[in-house]
Design a protein around this motif. Structure first.
Motif, PDB file in Angstrom:
ATOM      1  N   UNK A   5       0.835  -1.200   0.000  1.00 33.41           N
ATOM      2  CA  UNK A   5       0.000   0.000   0.000  1.00 33.41           C
ATOM      3  C   UNK A   5       0.870   1.250   0.000  1.00 33.41           C
ATOM      4  N   UNK A   6       1.910   1.276   0.842  1.00 34.76           N
ATOM      5  CA  UNK A   6       2.808   2.432   0.903  1.00 34.76           C
ATOM      6  C   UNK A   6       3.437   2.675  -0.462  1.00 34.76           C
ATOM      7  N   UNK A   7       3.974   1.643  -1.067  1.00 30.43           N
ATOM      8  CA  UNK A   7       4.613   1.776  -2.380  1.00 30.43           C
ATOM      9  C   UNK A   7       3.631   2.281  -3.428  1.00 30.43           C
ATOM     10  N   UNK A   8       2.406   1.768  -3.396  1.00 31.57           N
ATOM     11  CA  UNK A   8       1.380   2.209  -4.349  1.00 31.57           C
ATOM     12  C   UNK A   8       1.085   3.697  -4.174  1.00 31.57           C
ATOM     13  N   UNK A   9       0.956   4.149  -2.930  1.00 34.61           N
ATOM     14  CA  UNK A   9       0.679   5.560  -2.681  1.00 34.61           C
ATOM     15  C   UNK A   9       1.823   6.443  -3.151  1.00 34.61           C
ATOM     16  N   UNK A  10       3.048   6.017  -2.888  1.00 33.73           N
ATOM     17  CA  UNK A  10       4.208   6.827  -3.252  1.00 33.73           C
ATOM     18  C   UNK A  10       4.397   6.926  -4.763  1.00 33.73           C
ATOM     19  N   UNK A  11       4.085   5.876  -5.492  1.00 34.25           N
ATOM     20  CA  UNK A  11       4.280   5.903  -6.947  1.00 34.25           C
ATOM     21  C   UNK A  11       3.185   6.686  -7.671  1.00 34.25           C
ATOM     22  N   UNK A  12       2.037   6.887  -7.026  1.00 33.18           N
ATOM     23  CA  UNK A  12       0.933   7.614  -7.665  1.00 33.18           C
ATOM     24  C   UNK A  12       1.118   9.120  -7.657  1.00 33.18           C
ATOM     25  N   UNK A  13       1.945   9.630  -6.766  1.00 31.08           N
ATOM     26  CA  UNK A  13       2.071  11.075  -6.599  1.00 31.08           C
ATOM     27  C   UNK A  13       3.408  11.550  -7.142  1.00 31.08           C
ATOM     28  N   UNK A  14       3.383  12.467  -8.103  1.00 29.17           N
ATOM     29  CA  UNK A  14       4.620  12.946  -8.712  1.00 29.17           C
ATOM     30  C   UNK A  14       4.879  14.420  -8.414  1.00 29.17           C
TER      31      UNK A  14
END
Length: 157
Positions: A5-14
């Motif tokens: 979940x953490x990785x998914x959240x971090x990759x969605x925001x640029x």
């Protein structure tokens, strides 16, 4: 921790500024042997995956508490800021207890339990210059006035 979940959240925001907040320091800053402390060696494989996800996704800073003091350090370009000095029982600080993977930036000296000060941290984001400023405020127990402690400026990653 739910790393997927953490990785998914971090990759969605640029966006240029990204901060992550958690309870416990990822890298130890005090001699703390509580079993649930994220920074204990037994959890270092999970900590390393978590930290790498922040490095890979250009996180500027990881804010946490748990330890009742203020400590700022850096590892792999990501700040770890422990701002746990808001009023609970203080703990002493000894730079020798800081995880060697964390480059200590503040404080640079030993602080006894009795010399720890209550404080808070203000972060100001400057979108036009792609920087953010941090100002730690500490309560002077003698005068009752708020004084400036640590200050820093960081460029977005």
């Amino acid at each position: 921790m739910n790393q997927s979940w953490v990785s998914e959240q971090l990759t969605q925001d640029t966006r240029p500024f990204m901060f992550v907040f958690g309870h416990s320091p990822a890298y130890a800053v005090v001699n703390d042997t509580e079993e649930d402390d994220f920074a204990i060696d037994v959890h270092s494989p999970q900590r390393d995956v978590f930290w790498k996800s922040m490095v890979d996704n250009n996180v500027s800073a990881y804010f946490c508490g748990h330890a009742h003091l203020y400590v700022r350090g850096e590892s792999q370009g990501v700040l770890q800021i422990v701002s746990g000095n808001a009023g609970a029982h203080a703990v002493p600080f000894d730079p020798a207890n800081v995880d060697p993977a964390l480059t200590l930036e503040s404080p640079q000296k030993t602080i006894t339990k009795n010399d720890q000060r209550v404080g808070y941290l203000v972060i100001t984001v400057h979108e036009s210059t792609v920087t953010f400023d941090g100002v730690e405020k500490q309560l002077n127990p003698v005068t009752g006035l708020w004084e400036t402690g640590d200050t820093f400026t960081i460029r977005a990653r």
